[in-house]
Design an enzyme around this catalytic site. Sequence first.
Site, PDB file in Angstrom:
ATOM      1  N   ARG A 103       0.663  -1.067   0.067  1.00 33.50           N
ATOM      2  CA  ARG A 103       0.169  -0.208  -0.086  1.00 33.50           C
ATOM      3  C   ARG A 103       1.070   1.443   0.033  1.00 33.50           C
ATOM      4  O   ARG A 103       2.177   1.355   0.750  1.00 33.50           O
ATOM      5  CB  ARG A 103      -0.945   0.078   1.287  1.00 33.50           C
ATOM      6  CG  ARG A 103      -1.877   1.134   1.129  1.00 33.50           C
ATOM      7  CD  ARG A 103      -2.616   0.828   0.822  1.00 33.50           C
ATOM      8  NE  ARG A 103      -3.742   2.217   0.689  1.00 33.50           N
ATOM      9  CZ  ARG A 103      -4.849   1.910   0.047  1.00 33.50           C
ATOM     10  NH1 ARG A 103      -4.667   1.130  -1.020  1.00 33.50           N
ATOM     11  NH2 ARG A 103      -6.086   2.467   0.566  1.00 33.50           N
ATOM     12  N   THR A 376      -9.569   0.678 -10.006  1.00 33.46           N
ATOM     13  CA  THR A 376      -9.041  -0.039  -9.407  1.00 33.46           C
ATOM     14  C   THR A 376      -8.844  -1.725 -10.095  1.00 33.46           C
ATOM     15  O   THR A 376      -9.764  -1.685 -11.079  1.00 33.46           O
ATOM     16  CB  THR A 376      -9.129  -0.908  -7.962  1.00 33.46           C
ATOM     17  OG1 THR A 376      -8.726   0.459  -6.855  1.00 33.46           O
ATOM     18  CG2 THR A 376      -8.429  -1.991  -7.017  1.00 33.46           C
ATOM     19  N   ASN A 396      -5.933   4.213  -7.095  1.00 33.67           N
ATOM     20  CA  ASN A 396      -6.925   4.849  -6.001  1.00 33.67           C
ATOM     21  C   ASN A 396      -8.202   5.448  -7.331  1.00 33.67           C
ATOM     22  O   ASN A 396      -8.571   4.305  -7.866  1.00 33.67           O
ATOM     23  CB  ASN A 396      -7.495   5.921  -5.545  1.00 33.67           C
ATOM     24  CG  ASN A 396      -8.200   6.474  -4.703  1.00 33.67           C
ATOM     25  OD1 ASN A 396      -9.035   5.386  -4.560  1.00 33.67           O
ATOM     26  ND2 ASN A 396      -8.452   7.149  -4.169  1.00 33.67           N
ATOM     27  N   ASP A 418      -8.142   8.210   0.293  1.00 35.57           N
ATOM     28  CA  ASP A 418      -8.407   6.961   1.392  1.00 35.57           C
ATOM     29  C   ASP A 418      -8.315   7.189   2.685  1.00 35.57           C
ATOM     30  O   ASP A 418      -8.774   6.615   4.153  1.00 35.57           O
ATOM     31  CB  ASP A 418      -7.685   5.937   0.864  1.00 35.57           C
ATOM     32  CG  ASP A 418      -8.900   4.845  -0.180  1.00 35.57           C
ATOM     33  OD1 ASP A 418      -9.895   5.854  -0.656  1.00 35.57           O
ATOM     34  OD2 ASP A 418      -7.898   4.118  -1.214  1.00 35.57           O
ATOM     35  N   SER A 447      -7.765   0.911   3.171  1.00 35.62           N
ATOM     36  CA  SER A 447      -8.700   0.281   2.070  1.00 35.62           C
ATOM     37  C   SER A 447      -9.573  -0.119   1.962  1.00 35.62           C
ATOM     38  O   SER A 447      -9.652  -1.206   3.353  1.00 35.62           O
ATOM     39  CB  SER A 447      -6.931  -0.527   0.851  1.00 35.62           C
ATOM     40  OG  SER A 447      -7.685  -1.194   0.191  1.00 35.62           O
ATOM     41  N   SER A 448     -10.010  -0.430   1.221  1.00 36.63           N
ATOM     42  CA  SER A 448     -11.436  -1.767   0.858  1.00 36.63           C
ATOM     43  C   SER A 448     -10.544  -2.945   0.254  1.00 36.63           C
ATOM     44  O   SER A 448     -11.260  -4.012   0.048  1.00 36.63           O
ATOM     45  CB  SER A 448     -12.547  -0.895   0.456  1.00 36.63           C
ATOM     46  OG  SER A 448     -12.916  -0.410   1.491  1.00 36.63           O
ATOM     47  N   GLY A 468     -13.623  -1.472  -6.977  1.00 34.43           N
ATOM     48  CA  GLY A 468     -15.084  -0.776  -6.698  1.00 34.43           C
ATOM     49  C   GLY A 468     -15.545  -0.325  -5.626  1.00 34.43           C
ATOM     50  O   GLY A 468     -15.687  -0.247  -5.059  1.00 34.43           O
ATOM     51  N   GLY A 469     -13.801   0.335  -5.372  1.00 31.05           N
ATOM     52  CA  GLY A 469     -13.565   1.250  -4.338  1.00 31.05           C
ATOM     53  C   GLY A 469     -14.431   0.806  -2.642  1.00 31.05           C
ATOM     54  O   GLY A 469     -13.821  -0.645  -2.046  1.00 31.05           O
TER      55      GLY A 469
END
Length: 567
Positions: A103, A376, A396, A418, A447-448, A468-469
């Site tokens: 990340r 993403t 992102n 984020d 993050s997701s 898809g965030g």
Amino acid sequence: MRHFLSSCILILLVWSCKNEPEKQMLNIKEKGFIAHKAMVVSAREEASKIGSDIMQQGGNAFDAMMATEMALAVAYPYAGNLGGGGFLVYRLADGTKGALDYREKAPLASEKNMYLDENGDIIQNKSTVGGMAVGVPGTIAGIFEAQKRFGKLDVATILAPVIELAKNGYIITKNQEKRIAGYDSMFKAVNLKEIPYNNKLKAGDRMINNPLAATLQRIANHGRDEFYNGETAKKLVEFLQANGSIITLEDLAKYEAKWRDPIVFEYDDLTITSMSPPSSGGICLNQIMIMAQPFDLKDYGHNSLKYIQVLVEAEKRAYADRSYYLGDPDFVDIPVKTLTSEAYLNNRMEDFSFSEPTSVDSLSHGNIIGYESNETTHYSIVDQFGNAIAVTTTLNGGYGSKLYANELGFFLNNEMDDFSSKPGEPNYYGLIGAEANSIEPEKRMLSSMTPTIVEKDGEFYMSVGTPGGSTIITSVLQTILNVHEFEMNMQEAVNAPRFHNQWLPDEIRMEPNAFDKKLIQQLQNLGYNINETRSPIIGIVDGILQLEDGTYEGGADKRGDDTAVGF
Ligand code: DON
């Protein structure tokens, strides 16, 4: 006779095409690509093919990861990257599982309130476009770390076909033409000049990227340090600072990818391994599945009223916890054990009722506006040695900060968005955060992303993930349930319509025209707000499922240009 036969075949073909909807009603299974030994499913055919070829040359999933990730950076610059970051979840042939965090990080000169004005209000766009939005990139560190520990081939061999791809070019698809044209004015505004990605590019054009080929060649020659300490680092920092970034050479030099213990939990006879913080993916997936487990989802039926109610209410509770508790584990203490314990989760669902929604205010507060997209990218790989990986990587937003390093041939992320710039204020994905996800130098933003590996009876079963965030977690969830509860194959599972709830805003997002109007009316009658307009599609899921005969089925989401390639 031959004539007669070919006429019959033609009539049959025309008939079967015309009867596509009937085919679905008859429930004839859409099956994905089948491979016997190894497979890559990714957002671009070129990337899947390069990854698969690397395995055919004797490389394993980790060699293929490096090749696929870099090929996506060439042919899918929307999300594939050198200027972003990501997460890897793996399962080795011997059953060992692990995770790698690459990340992005906040630059050393970051400050908690760097996106607020003197009145404490958020400065529009500062965390999403241009130099100030960029986090210290982790992708090159990540692919090198994974390949160094587990790979078999040398880096120059792995990168050779990627460099060729950049030099020879790839063909722009219709989807790419549309996306690039959509961002054209922003590219110009941010870069103050035309970049190679502009509205002159049309579907069918060949896109060649010589600067990126040169960057990759230097990386192939000098290794990981080329990006973090070498000529590329110098060029990158010079470029970033000229464009308002606070990233320094020290930031690059200090960047390290980190091995993490993944989140591992049981659901029925499945063992699910997913990404740990700084992603919220694994914890939220764990929470939602354990909250849903006592309910008879299979009996309710796929995308039925009761099924949607259970998932939505579990999601609401998980996302409320996410926003309060989760952040970078190197900076905040996260009560992972409690958050994922059955006792806590059963208690959390105690006020659940089929007769009305749980009010979002009784879970916590907030007032937000958010929206969704798929910027993403995820890829899944299995190799001929029995290793499996799930990797989600991102800039992102689409093309990240829109800042494009012409000389290096790639876009830079806008991952700083984020973070929670201001407690209680929504970010791009409508997610709100608290202190746990506030900005601090060298911290990783929450993050997701949810790269996930599923085992059944101790054997590899599925590798899955999606962009898809904020909707990533719920898309992965539904894909696993589609296979496990509703016996779909991989391709059907990724194609099936999806819905999403993230606590705030107080609404169920549904893919438009994919759900029965009567069902939507029933949900509304119960008091749910339905939003079918916010997300034209929810997620672009890619996955690989091991079938009973030992072969692999790829699920390449029909929502994108995604493709499975293997042998
Ligand atoms: O890490 C995250 O959760 C986001 N930066 C992911 C962004 C993403 O999925 C973009 N697509 N919508």
